[in-house]
Design a protein around this motif. Structure first.
Motif, PDB file in Angstrom:
ATOM      1  N   ASN A  23       0.769  -1.062   0.038  1.00 15.62           N
ATOM      2  CA  ASN A  23      -0.210   0.011  -0.019  1.00 15.62           C
ATOM      3  C   ASN A  23       0.828   1.348  -0.124  1.00 15.62           C
ATOM      4  OD1 ASN A  23      -2.384   1.616   0.053  1.00 15.62           O
ATOM      5  ND2 ASN A  23      -2.470   1.446   2.327  1.00 15.62           N
ATOM      6  N   GLY A  24       0.759   2.087  -0.994  1.00 21.05           N
ATOM      7  CA  GLY A  24       1.492   3.253  -1.031  1.00 21.05           C
ATOM      8  C   GLY A  24       2.466   3.501  -2.086  1.00 21.05           C
ATOM      9  N   VAL A  25       2.853   2.162  -2.874  1.00 18.00           N
ATOM     10  CA  VAL A  25       3.659   2.000  -4.018  1.00 18.00           C
ATOM     11  C   VAL A  25       2.822   2.677  -5.197  1.00 18.00           C
ATOM     12  CG1 VAL A  25       5.055   0.313  -5.378  1.00 18.00           C
ATOM     13  CG2 VAL A  25       5.183   0.223  -2.786  1.00 18.00           C
ATOM     14  N   VAL A  26       3.832   3.417  -5.795  1.00 14.17           N
ATOM     15  CA  VAL A  26       3.106   3.886  -7.133  1.00 14.17           C
ATOM     16  C   VAL A  26       3.293   3.376  -8.396  1.00 14.17           C
ATOM     17  CG1 VAL A  26       2.914   6.102  -8.479  1.00 14.17           C
ATOM     18  CG2 VAL A  26       2.954   6.227  -6.065  1.00 14.17           C
ATOM     19  N   SER A  27       4.789   2.969  -8.382  1.00 18.00           N
ATOM     20  CA  SER A  27       5.353   2.256  -9.540  1.00 18.00           C
ATOM     21  C   SER A  27       6.804   1.355  -9.066  1.00 18.00           C
ATOM     22  CB  SER A  27       5.598   3.016 -10.673  1.00 18.00           C
ATOM     23  OG  SER A  27       6.755   4.071 -10.426  1.00 18.00           O
ATOM     24  N   ALA A  28       7.045   0.333  -9.860  1.00 17.47           N
ATOM     25  CA  ALA A  28       8.233  -0.347  -9.655  1.00 17.47           C
ATOM     26  C   ALA A  28       8.887  -1.109 -10.980  1.00 17.47           C
ATOM     27  CB  ALA A  28       7.991  -1.665  -8.793  1.00 17.47           C
ATOM     28  N   VAL A  29      10.054  -0.514 -11.419  1.00 21.89           N
ATOM     29  CA  VAL A  29      10.594  -0.727 -12.404  1.00 21.89           C
ATOM     30  C   VAL A  29      11.751  -1.748 -12.487  1.00 21.89           C
ATOM     31  CG1 VAL A  29      11.593   0.186 -14.598  1.00 21.89           C
ATOM     32  CG2 VAL A  29       9.813   1.230 -13.394  1.00 21.89           C
ATOM     33  N   LEU A  30      12.038  -2.554 -13.113  1.00 29.16           N
ATOM     34  CA  LEU A  30      13.301  -3.438 -13.295  1.00 29.16           C
ATOM     35  C   LEU A  30      14.045  -3.130 -14.334  1.00 29.16           C
ATOM     36  CD1 LEU A  30      14.617  -6.010 -11.855  1.00 29.16           C
ATOM     37  CD2 LEU A  30      13.411  -7.423 -13.227  1.00 29.16           C
ATOM     38  N   VAL A  31      15.490  -2.906 -14.061  1.00 28.03           N
ATOM     39  CA  VAL A  31      16.077  -2.544 -15.309  1.00 28.03           C
ATOM     40  C   VAL A  31      17.424  -3.368 -15.391  1.00 28.03           C
ATOM     41  CG1 VAL A  31      17.329  -0.539 -16.467  1.00 28.03           C
ATOM     42  CG2 VAL A  31      15.402  -0.145 -15.283  1.00 28.03           C
ATOM     43  N   ASN A  32      17.925  -3.896 -16.591  1.00 26.85           N
ATOM     44  CA  ASN A  32      19.119  -4.676 -16.678  1.00 26.85           C
ATOM     45  C   ASN A  32      20.375  -3.735 -16.390  1.00 26.85           C
ATOM     46  OD1 ASN A  32      20.995  -6.443 -17.130  1.00 26.85           O
ATOM     47  ND2 ASN A  32      20.078  -7.186 -18.932  1.00 26.85           N
ATOM     48  N   TYR A  33      21.135  -3.749 -15.986  1.00 28.28           N
ATOM     49  CA  TYR A  33      22.295  -2.938 -15.631  1.00 28.28           C
ATOM     50  C   TYR A  33      23.603  -3.568 -15.397  1.00 28.28           C
ATOM     51  CZ  TYR A  33      25.089   0.668 -13.149  1.00 28.28           C
ATOM     52  OH  TYR A  33      26.215   1.356 -12.697  1.00 28.28           O
TER      53      TYR A  33
END
Length: 220
Positions: A204-214
């Protein structure tokens, strides 16, 4: 006998001819080794954008360098003139990836060795360096890292940080504003998957989550 006579007898008279058979063998070996370097670079490439023209230049560089070495080895005077001519050449192309410089030196070295008719030594060098390239490429892919970029509201800080610590994430950047918080965390490939990102979205409260290869230098 003065210096001019010695120079003529020792240098100007020592003009060797290149037999057609030697030329064919040298060019054939140079092309074969250049193709090996060509395919190794193409297979192990892990940069942002693959350049076919640069890879083709590696193949041609082996052949051209072999031709130059084979030519100047037959005439001492010609070799001195060739060195002077090549000294005025300046390369302006920007090399973005340091590994590309290694491939350039590899191609030039193979051309020099082949032009000197050291075919067996050139083959051994190509095989050894090729094996090292494959090993290093495999290790690089095995240790691939990921970045998780999470945007959330202030009230979800405790739950988000607890979830990220559970996977051994290391905080790389954290930006706090009145509208919320953005945290960038580095995790390894064993725990980075879409399921974990989806679990973050259930908080609750998380707007977005992105996974990026690095890979430590750029994001893919």
């Amino acid at each position: 006998m003065n210096f001019s006579d010695v120079f003529k007898s020792k240098f100007l008279s020592q003009v060797g001819s290149i037999s057609p058979m030697d030329a064919v063998i040298t060019l054939g070996v140079a092309i074969a080794l250049g193709l090996i370097i060509f395919f190794i670079y193409k297979i192990t490439f892990s940069g942002v954008m693959y350049s076919g023209s640069f890879n083709m230049s590696l193949l041609l560089m082996v052949v051209i360098t072999a031709v130059i070495i084979m030519t100047i080895s037959s005439n001492v005077v010609l070799s001195l003139g060739m060195v002077g001519a090549l000294s005025i050449i300046r390369f302006r192309t920007v090399i973005k990836d340091p590994i590309d410089i290694m491939y350039l030196f590899w191609a030039i070295s193979m051309g020099i060795i082949v032009g000197a008719h050291q075919y067996l030594f050139a083959l051994i060098c190509v095989l050894v360096i090729a094996a090292l390239c494959f090993v290093m490429s495999a290790l690089k892919k095995k240790d691939k890292m990921y970045l998780i970029i999470v945007r959330y509201r202030h009230g979800a800080s405790t739950d988000v940080e607890k979830s990220l610590k559970s996977v051994g994430g290391r905080v790389r950047n954290k930006a706090v504003s009145k509208g919320g918080i953005e945290t960038i965390v580095e995790v390894n490939t064993k725990v980075a998957d879409s399921d974990f990102v989806e679990k973050l979205l259930t908080i609750n409260g998380v707007v977005s989550a992105v996974l990026v290869n690095y890979n430590g230098e750029y994001a893919e």
